[in-house]
Design an enzyme around this catalytic site. Sequence first.
Site, PDB file in Angstrom:
ATOM      1  N   SER A 192       0.841  -1.201   0.000  1.00  0.00           N
ATOM      2  CA  SER A 192       0.000   0.000   0.000  1.00  0.00           C
ATOM      3  C   SER A 192       0.880   1.257   0.000  1.00  0.00           C
ATOM      4  O   SER A 192       1.657   1.439  -0.927  1.00  0.00           O
ATOM      5  CB  SER A 192      -0.954  -0.052   1.193  1.00  0.00           C
ATOM      6  OG  SER A 192      -2.045   0.815   1.023  1.00  0.00           O
TER       7      SER A 192
ATOM      8  N   ASP B 230      -8.593  -6.381  -4.594  1.00  0.00           N
ATOM      9  CA  ASP B 230      -8.369  -5.034  -4.060  1.00  0.00           C
ATOM     10  C   ASP B 230      -9.322  -4.050  -4.734  1.00  0.00           C
ATOM     11  O   ASP B 230      -9.353  -3.937  -5.945  1.00  0.00           O
ATOM     12  CB  ASP B 230      -6.906  -4.644  -4.335  1.00  0.00           C
ATOM     13  CG  ASP B 230      -6.423  -3.479  -3.492  1.00  0.00           C
ATOM     14  OD1 ASP B 230      -7.168  -2.493  -3.368  1.00  0.00           O
ATOM     15  OD2 ASP B 230      -5.298  -3.552  -2.978  1.00  0.00           O
TER      16      ASP B 230
ATOM     17  N   HIS C  12      -7.745  -5.568  -0.225  1.00  0.00           N
ATOM     18  CA  HIS C  12      -6.571  -4.770   0.150  1.00  0.00           C
ATOM     19  C   HIS C  12      -6.042  -5.159   1.529  1.00  0.00           C
ATOM     20  O   HIS C  12      -4.838  -5.235   1.754  1.00  0.00           O
ATOM     21  CB  HIS C  12      -6.916  -3.284   0.121  1.00  0.00           C
ATOM     22  CG  HIS C  12      -5.715  -2.406   0.249  1.00  0.00           C
ATOM     23  ND1 HIS C  12      -4.798  -2.241  -0.767  1.00  0.00           N
ATOM     24  CD2 HIS C  12      -5.256  -1.652   1.280  1.00  0.00           C
ATOM     25  CE1 HIS C  12      -3.835  -1.422  -0.363  1.00  0.00           C
ATOM     26  NE2 HIS C  12      -4.089  -1.050   0.871  1.00  0.00           N
TER      27      HIS C  12
END
Lengths: 349, 349
Positions: A141, A295, A324
């Site tokens: 991320s 995601d 995610h």
Amino acid sequence: MITNNYYTADNHGPFELYDLGDFPLEEGGAIHGCQLAYATHGTLNAAKDNAILVTTWYSGTSGIMADVYIGQGRALDPDKYFIIVVNQIGNGLSSSPHNTPAPAGMARFPRVRIGDDVRAQHRLLTEKFGIEELALVMGGSMGAQQTYEWAVRYPDMVRRAAPIAGTARNTDHDFLYTATLNQAITSDPAWNGGWYQASGDVGQGLRHQARLWAVMGWSTEFYQQEFWRNLGFHSAEDFVTNFLEGYFLPMDPNNLLCMAWKWQHGDVSRHTGGDLSAALGRIKAKTFVMPIDEDMFFPPRDCEAEQALIPGSELRVINSVCGHLALFGPDPGFGEQVDRHLGELLATP
Amino acid sequence: MITNNYYTADNHGPFELYDLGDFPLEEGGAIHGCQLAYATHGTLNAAKDNAILVTTWYSGTSGIMADVYIGQGRALDPDKYFIIVVNQIGNGLSSSPHNTPAPAGMARFPRVRIGDDVRAQHRLLTEKFGIEELALVMGGSMGAQQTYEWAVRYPDMVRRAAPIAGTARNTDHDFLYTATLNQAITSDPAWNGGWYQASGDVGQGLRHQARLWAVMGWSTEFYQQEFWRNLGFHSAEDFVTNFLEGYFLPMDPNNLLCMAWKWQHGDVSRHTGGDLSAALGRIKAKTFVMPIDEDMFFPPRDCEAEQALIPGSELRVINSVCGHLALFGPDPGFGEQVDRHLGELLATP
């Protein structure tokens, strides 16, 4: 500066502080007495060629990276590698709005960019440890944003790169999503322009942010399969309250806003006048681009478009209905896939 | 009861009102002097077998349904069919929090279910028009919920059904998404528990809701392709402000909350003690289940799981990077696909 007992070694494991002194920022100004919090695992060898840098995501710290990604027999094995996990600026362990003394803290904490983090990390690695080459940089991320920044900014220093579930240049959709996270906090009257008395005063805003993560952080299939049962919860609502609200509630709102701004403005093409292809073309690291199939805000197709611009790179899509937030490690299959890909990557000469 | 000039024929086209008198509700209580707003297109034939019912989505009215779905040469052709578009309770044209006189309006407007809408629509069709059979019931999103409710509740009356981009039983993920829409409104201090002086007072909450739609209503690919350029906007931010905020800003917050509760609790299995398979098994209508491939909260797989439980039904996935809000008609390809599927469905004996 306010007291917040969440950001302690009790909760995040032991860490060291590296003092960068006055650290100038890309957006102007500086963090005075900037502290970088980091944790190490394993031993740096004499050749200093077994170092791995692990970066952190929005709200994450060195603690969860150690818990989920590092261990004997894992790809990130402290018996083989010297693994340095560096907490991003603003995450509450490194210099952050909540722990910076007045007059510069809280709402006056300056704007920080991904590039600032990477320059700070570079100083730590070179000045403190004398590391001139990294066997791997990896992160998820916002950690992927830092990974990309490393590979573009210091191409000769990064031998391998594994950006997981993140992009080199943030997308418009992602920017809008992050803006809703900010909106959850700033619409809480107790936020008061960033001048609350205690982090917990902004509890409603933090709970609202948690509920946005409930929608976007996992996947529709996560809820259809009632995956939360695997985590010990009894209903979707039980999960959202006791996992997600519980996760965000102790955090400092200004810290989250600091990281969110950085996330929103992540863009390696700042090095090349906005030319993303030229920026990613600079990368010399062997790179595995690793999106997560479910995601909802870093979809594989967005990551694949960037991967196509990186010389010699490979796309390694990870499958998880956790979407995610598979990054947190709730899905054992996720860790297995990450280890397999990282193992292969580390075996690449 | 408050004045709101948005909910007028000037903005939504001409409509009629049907007075249901005191209309009892499934959750208890009643709407006293309940008014159902509807618009018709075409002529009911002597056999009364050419009637099509079109339902409305969250925030939608009879106006947009006419603009996007009805027209000469379209599948819903007023030269062939008598098309009745009925505004759902709470949408601002039918009885709604904002237009119900004190003491029952605004925050005291009772909770309404999809089943209430469908019973009200049934009364309109049978009492006012003497219609005993519907050639088709169709609607998108919450309109799909009403379509499913019609097909399950009145299986002998519905010959064909086309639920677009919606589910028969709302999912946990969808419930959580809708909760964030509510949270945007109720966290605005000006909402004041539903007792604002004018709808526009809650402008911040409405703008925040619009920004959640920006994230979930379209798709990541919509932004990657900068599809908003086709709509005349110059940046993603320009689009979000001038399209989405502009869309929600004139609406009444209590109206939206009324519809959202209904949306969250949509569930045809209430007819069968929670057995979704039994409920959908009741359907006699020839049903085309029509999800949109890029829909972020009614994904095709959720719709397909329900379609598999409907005898003789077919799955017809619509492709559009506009995602859920393709329903609004910004993508010409969407209308073409809908017409093709509805045309085939209407040609089915």
